[in-house]
Design a protein around this motif. Structure first.
Motif, PDB file in Angstrom:
ATOM      1  N   LEU A  28       0.820  -1.214   0.000  1.00  0.00           N
ATOM      2  CA  LEU A  28       0.000   0.000   0.000  1.00  0.00           C
ATOM      3  C   LEU A  28       0.854   1.265   0.000  1.00  0.00           C
ATOM      4  O   LEU A  28       0.506   2.258  -0.658  1.00  0.00           O
ATOM      5  CB  LEU A  28      -0.935  -0.007   1.209  1.00  0.00           C
ATOM      6  CG  LEU A  28      -2.096  -1.008   1.143  1.00  0.00           C
ATOM      7  CD1 LEU A  28      -2.790  -1.123   2.493  1.00  0.00           C
ATOM      8  CD2 LEU A  28      -3.086  -0.632   0.050  1.00  0.00           C
ATOM      9  N   SER A 102      -7.246   7.583   1.541  1.00  0.00           N
ATOM     10  CA  SER A 102      -7.929   6.301   1.743  1.00  0.00           C
ATOM     11  C   SER A 102      -6.923   5.186   2.012  1.00  0.00           C
ATOM     12  O   SER A 102      -7.118   4.357   2.912  1.00  0.00           O
ATOM     13  CB  SER A 102      -8.773   5.968   0.509  1.00  0.00           C
ATOM     14  OG  SER A 102      -9.337   4.693   0.627  1.00  0.00           O
ATOM     15  N   SER A 105      -5.617   5.400   5.467  1.00  0.00           N
ATOM     16  CA  SER A 105      -6.555   4.819   6.437  1.00  0.00           C
ATOM     17  C   SER A 105      -6.387   3.305   6.502  1.00  0.00           C
ATOM     18  O   SER A 105      -6.378   2.716   7.589  1.00  0.00           O
ATOM     19  CB  SER A 105      -8.000   5.158   6.054  1.00  0.00           C
ATOM     20  OG  SER A 105      -8.246   6.525   6.197  1.00  0.00           O
ATOM     21  N   GLU A 106      -6.243   2.678   5.324  1.00  0.00           N
ATOM     22  CA  GLU A 106      -6.011   1.224   5.283  1.00  0.00           C
ATOM     23  C   GLU A 106      -4.712   0.868   6.004  1.00  0.00           C
ATOM     24  O   GLU A 106      -4.659  -0.099   6.770  1.00  0.00           O
ATOM     25  CB  GLU A 106      -5.926   0.729   3.833  1.00  0.00           C
ATOM     26  CG  GLU A 106      -7.231   0.697   3.094  1.00  0.00           C
ATOM     27  CD  GLU A 106      -7.040   0.164   1.680  1.00  0.00           C
ATOM     28  OE1 GLU A 106      -6.604  -1.001   1.530  1.00  0.00           O
ATOM     29  OE2 GLU A 106      -7.308   0.919   0.729  1.00  0.00           O
TER      30      GLU A 106
END
Length: 147
Positions: A28, A102, A105-106
């Motif tokens: 990520l 986003s 946040s993950e």
């Protein structure tokens, strides 16, 4: 003799899960870095479009005539097109920023999960050591009572 709690399957199961989370976080973060680079590239494009737009703010009648003859649109039309293009680029940048947020946040959720697993693994280690020590102590008492 040293008890090797880190070889116990229950303890290693936590390590396996935490390693998987670390790999997911890294994946990520790479995606996030790629998006940040795209945001920077779009900023350069937005800057160029803005400069081109302002080049058309005040043009001579000759330039307006040439633009109209060659492209079918006058300088004001091109100013409007560049203005809309600038807005579109801005919207793309904002969209990419939202993706970055986003993903963050993950990442935060995964890091939290890893911290929870880490604490659970510590508790597992402590329990395994205690169980081993208790069993060793009980075994020692049983051996002493036989003698």
């Amino acid at each position: 003799m040293e008890f090797k709690y880190y070889e116990h399957s229950e303890w290693t199961a936590f390590s396996t899960k935490m390693q998987a989370i670390s790999r997911d976080v890294q994946r990520l973060q790479w995606k996030q870095s790629s998006l940040l680079s795209k945001i920077t590239n779009l900023e350069v494009a937005q800057d160029l479009v803005m400069r081109k737009k302002w080049d058309l703010e005040t043009v001579s009648k000759k330039t307006t005539k040439v633009l109209t003859e060659v492209t079918g649109d006058c300088d004001e039309c091109w100013f409007g097109k560049y203005d809309m293009a600038e807005d579109e680029i801005k919207e793309l940048r904002v969209s990419k920023c939202l993706e970055v947020a986003s993903i963050q946040s993950e990442i935060n959720l995964l890091k939290h999960d890893r911290q929870v697993l880490d604490k659970e693994q510590d508790a597992c280690r402590d329990r395994l050591i205690k169980e081993h020590n208790d069993a060793t102590k009980d075994q020692g008492l049983a051996t002493a009572s036989v003698n």
